[in-house]
Design a protein around this motif. Structure first.
Motif, PDB file in Angstrom:
ATOM      1  N   TYR A  79      26.325  70.027 -44.868  1.00 52.39           N
ATOM      2  CA  TYR A  79      26.251  69.360 -46.158  1.00 52.39           C
ATOM      3  C   TYR A  79      25.832  67.900 -45.987  1.00 52.39           C
ATOM      4  O   TYR A  79      26.077  67.283 -44.952  1.00 52.39           O
ATOM      5  N   THR A  80      25.241  67.353 -47.041  1.00 51.02           N
ATOM      6  CA  THR A  80      25.107  65.899 -47.173  1.00 51.02           C
ATOM      7  C   THR A  80      25.789  65.516 -48.477  1.00 51.02           C
ATOM      8  O   THR A  80      25.826  66.312 -49.430  1.00 51.02           O
ATOM      9  N   LEU A  81      26.328  64.313 -48.506  1.00 50.03           N
ATOM     10  CA  LEU A  81      27.052  63.886 -49.699  1.00 50.03           C
ATOM     11  C   LEU A  81      26.169  63.897 -50.951  1.00 50.03           C
ATOM     12  O   LEU A  81      26.600  64.397 -52.002  1.00 50.03           O
ATOM     13  N   PRO A  82      24.936  63.388 -50.886  1.00 51.86           N
ATOM     14  CA  PRO A  82      24.097  63.440 -52.093  1.00 51.86           C
ATOM     15  C   PRO A  82      23.817  64.863 -52.572  1.00 51.86           C
ATOM     16  O   PRO A  82      23.817  65.124 -53.778  1.00 51.86           O
ATOM     17  N   ARG A  83      23.583  65.792 -51.651  1.00 46.97           N
ATOM     18  CA  ARG A  83      23.298  67.169 -52.054  1.00 46.97           C
ATOM     19  C   ARG A  83      24.533  67.825 -52.672  1.00 46.97           C
ATOM     20  O   ARG A  83      24.438  68.563 -53.651  1.00 46.97           O
ATOM     21  N   LEU A  84      25.683  67.593 -52.078  1.00 44.48           N
ATOM     22  CA  LEU A  84      26.920  68.115 -52.668  1.00 44.48           C
ATOM     23  C   LEU A  84      27.136  67.561 -54.061  1.00 44.48           C
ATOM     24  O   LEU A  84      27.474  68.303 -55.000  1.00 44.48           O
ATOM     25  N   PHE A  85      26.960  66.242 -54.198  1.00 48.98           N
ATOM     26  CA  PHE A  85      27.141  65.641 -55.516  1.00 48.98           C
ATOM     27  C   PHE A  85      26.178  66.237 -56.517  1.00 48.98           C
ATOM     28  O   PHE A  85      26.556  66.551 -57.650  1.00 48.98           O
ATOM     29  N   LEU A  86      24.912  66.397 -56.141  1.00 45.63           N
ATOM     30  CA  LEU A  86      23.918  66.955 -57.053  1.00 45.63           C
ATOM     31  C   LEU A  86      24.330  68.347 -57.523  1.00 45.63           C
ATOM     32  O   LEU A  86      24.265  68.661 -58.721  1.00 45.63           O
ATOM     33  N   ALA A  87      24.768  69.189 -56.581  1.00 48.30           N
ATOM     34  CA  ALA A  87      25.167  70.552 -56.941  1.00 48.30           C
ATOM     35  C   ALA A  87      26.348  70.543 -57.900  1.00 48.30           C
ATOM     36  O   ALA A  87      26.325  71.191 -58.961  1.00 48.30           O
ATOM     37  N   PHE A  88      27.410  69.823 -57.529  1.00 50.10           N
ATOM     38  CA  PHE A  88      28.611  69.809 -58.368  1.00 50.10           C
ATOM     39  C   PHE A  88      28.334  69.154 -59.722  1.00 50.10           C
ATOM     40  O   PHE A  88      28.847  69.605 -60.759  1.00 50.10           O
ATOM     41  N   TRP A  89      27.547  68.087 -59.719  1.00 51.58           N
ATOM     42  CA  TRP A  89      27.243  67.396 -60.974  1.00 51.58           C
ATOM     43  C   TRP A  89      26.455  68.300 -61.916  1.00 51.58           C
ATOM     44  O   TRP A  89      26.766  68.391 -63.105  1.00 51.58           O
ATOM     45  N   LEU A  90      25.443  68.987 -61.394  1.00 49.75           N
ATOM     46  CA  LEU A  90      24.651  69.892 -62.238  1.00 49.75           C
ATOM     47  C   LEU A  90      25.510  71.011 -62.818  1.00 49.75           C
ATOM     48  O   LEU A  90      25.417  71.337 -64.005  1.00 49.75           O
ATOM     49  N   VAL A  91      26.347  71.593 -61.968  1.00 53.88           N
ATOM     50  CA  VAL A  91      27.198  72.696 -62.440  1.00 53.88           C
ATOM     51  C   VAL A  91      28.155  72.209 -63.530  1.00 53.88           C
ATOM     52  O   VAL A  91      28.350  72.893 -64.549  1.00 53.88           O
ATOM     53  N   LEU A  92      28.729  71.036 -63.351  1.00 55.86           N
ATOM     54  CA  LEU A  92      29.726  70.540 -64.308  1.00 55.86           C
ATOM     55  C   LEU A  92      29.091  70.033 -65.607  1.00 55.86           C
ATOM     56  O   LEU A  92      29.535  70.385 -66.696  1.00 55.86           O
ATOM     57  N   VAL A  93      28.067  69.198 -65.516  1.00 51.80           N
ATOM     58  CA  VAL A  93      27.562  68.564 -66.738  1.00 51.80           C
ATOM     59  C   VAL A  93      26.718  69.506 -67.583  1.00 51.80           C
ATOM     60  O   VAL A  93      26.597  69.314 -68.800  1.00 51.80           O
ATOM     61  N   THR A  94      26.120  70.547 -66.950  1.00 53.02           N
ATOM     62  CA  THR A  94      25.365  71.489 -67.780  1.00 53.02           C
ATOM     63  C   THR A  94      26.278  72.310 -68.688  1.00 53.02           C
ATOM     64  O   THR A  94      25.816  72.846 -69.699  1.00 53.02           O
ATOM     65  N   HIS A  95      27.556  72.411 -68.333  1.00 54.83           N
ATOM     66  CA  HIS A  95      28.490  73.119 -69.224  1.00 54.83           C
ATOM     67  C   HIS A  95      28.574  72.431 -70.589  1.00 54.83           C
ATOM     68  O   HIS A  95      28.293  73.059 -71.619  1.00 54.83           O
ATOM     69  N   PRO A  96      28.958  71.152 -70.676  1.00 51.06           N
ATOM     70  CA  PRO A  96      29.011  70.528 -72.001  1.00 51.06           C
ATOM     71  C   PRO A  96      27.635  70.344 -72.636  1.00 51.06           C
ATOM     72  O   PRO A  96      27.516  70.388 -73.865  1.00 51.06           O
TER      73      PRO A  96
END
Length: 358
Positions: A85-102
């Protein structure tokens, strides 16, 4: 939108970003993470107005979810430093999954507080119905294929195509809503009718036929049906909002909150001794999803404000009448005969014809 749609969207996103590292597990992790914002439903409130208006609040805030994505990315990167993992890639994945919900929720009519704790009117872009198989099924098919075959090149391509199709479909819904509003406004103008605000909302599992509402300057509203295949003016009816009854609730915080949450798309009815407040945005004509009893007349005829309760027959399932849905789906391509708006209003609203005309 519904939980299945949110789950498969999250699975597709995390599979696309982290699938080569996590494999099939990325689909499961993404599906679970994508449903996290809806855990606010386990919070129980004292009344249904609070339950409705506090849902899609703090847990759907872009600010809160962005912070949560950073925290999760840091924790995973710290706990499993040798996994690639890299921190930016992890953040991108988690951020996309979370913010696309709302963000996906905001494409429905309910209302989503994307910028909580700022008290802006909840966003309601009204591009798709709360359940739309055209959006969900391609994502579901791609996720099932990836689950069975693994995150192969072919699977990654299918996930990407399903995500792109979903984004295009949301854009199609927005364009359809704006076109429906324009058609309705043109029909009002042609008849010399004045409206202060017009909005279209999706109806019954599709983005082709729309229920359109228009407020009048004197406190009434028009309600009609419009489809992209129409060649004639949309059918419509004029109905009262009975705003004089709103004075009974003038100093009530829950009423003020309901007005804020719905952008004041409310009507008021005296049904028997009860004061019933209706959210006009969701449902079919006369058969609205959210209706609340908020006051009653006592033995001396004076209004007494109550703790809100759901009006009998109301609720999210109240619009799923099979016979009505058949008429609505037929109406997508055929204007004749027009939908029985007045008959539905008489059947479902619980207000007599005389009361409706007051």
């Amino acid at each position: 939108m519904d939980s299945i749609t949110q789950a498969v969207l999250g699975a597709a996103l995390q599979g696309t970003v982290l699938g080569r590292i996590q494999g099939r597990r990325s689909l499961l992790y993404g599906a679970a993470l994508a449903t996290l914002p809806d855990l606010d439903v386990i919070i129980r409130y004292a009344d249904p107005v609070s339950q409705m208006t506090y849902h899609r609040g703090f847990s759907h805030s872009l600010f809160v979810l962005t912070g949560l994505a950073w925290l999760l990315a840091w924790l995973v990167n710290t706990r499993w430093p040798g996994k690639g993992y890299t921190l930016p890639r992890l953040f991108l994945a988690f951020w996309l999954v979370l913010v696309t919900h709302p963000l996906l929720d905001a494409f429905t009519v309910y209302g989503t507080q994307l910028f909580w704790p700022l008290q802006t009117t909840p966003l309601s872009w009204a591009a798709v119905f709360i359940i739309d198989p055209v959006y969900t099924l391609p994502l579901l098919a791609a996720v099932l294929y990836a689950s069975c075959q693994g995150l192969t090149r072919r699977a990654m391509q299918l996930l990407t195509l399903a995500l792109l199709f979903g984004a295009a479909y949301l854009g199609f819904g927005l364009a359809g809503r704006m076109a429906a509003e324009q058609r309705f406004q043109a029909a009002l103008d042609q008849q010399g009718l004045v409206a202060s605000e017009v909005r279209a909302v999706p109806i019954a599992f599709n983005s082709l036929v729309w229920r359109v509402l228009a407020k009048t300057p004197d406190g009434d509203y028009y309600e009609g049906i419009s489809s992209g295949f129409d060649r004639r003016a949309p059918e419509m009816q004029r109905l009262p909002r009975n705003l004089e009854l709103a004075k009974v609730l003038a100093d009530q915080p829950l009423h003020a909150r309901l007005r804020w949450f719905t952008d004041d798309w409310l009507r008021y009815d005296q049904i028997g001794d009860a004061l019933v407040v209706t959210d006009l945005r969701m449902g079919i004509p006369g058969n609205y999803t959210f209706r609340f009893t908020m006051a009653h007349r006592d033995g001396q005829g004076r209004w007494r404000v109550d703790v809100p309760s759901m009006w009998q027959g109301a609720g999210p399932g109240s619009m799923f009448n099979g016979d009505d849905l058949v008429l609505i789906w037929r109406r997508i391509v055929d204007q004749q005969p027009p939908l029985p708006l007045a008959a539905w209003t008489d059947r479902y609203l619980g207000v007599s014809t005389a009361e409706r005309g007051r």
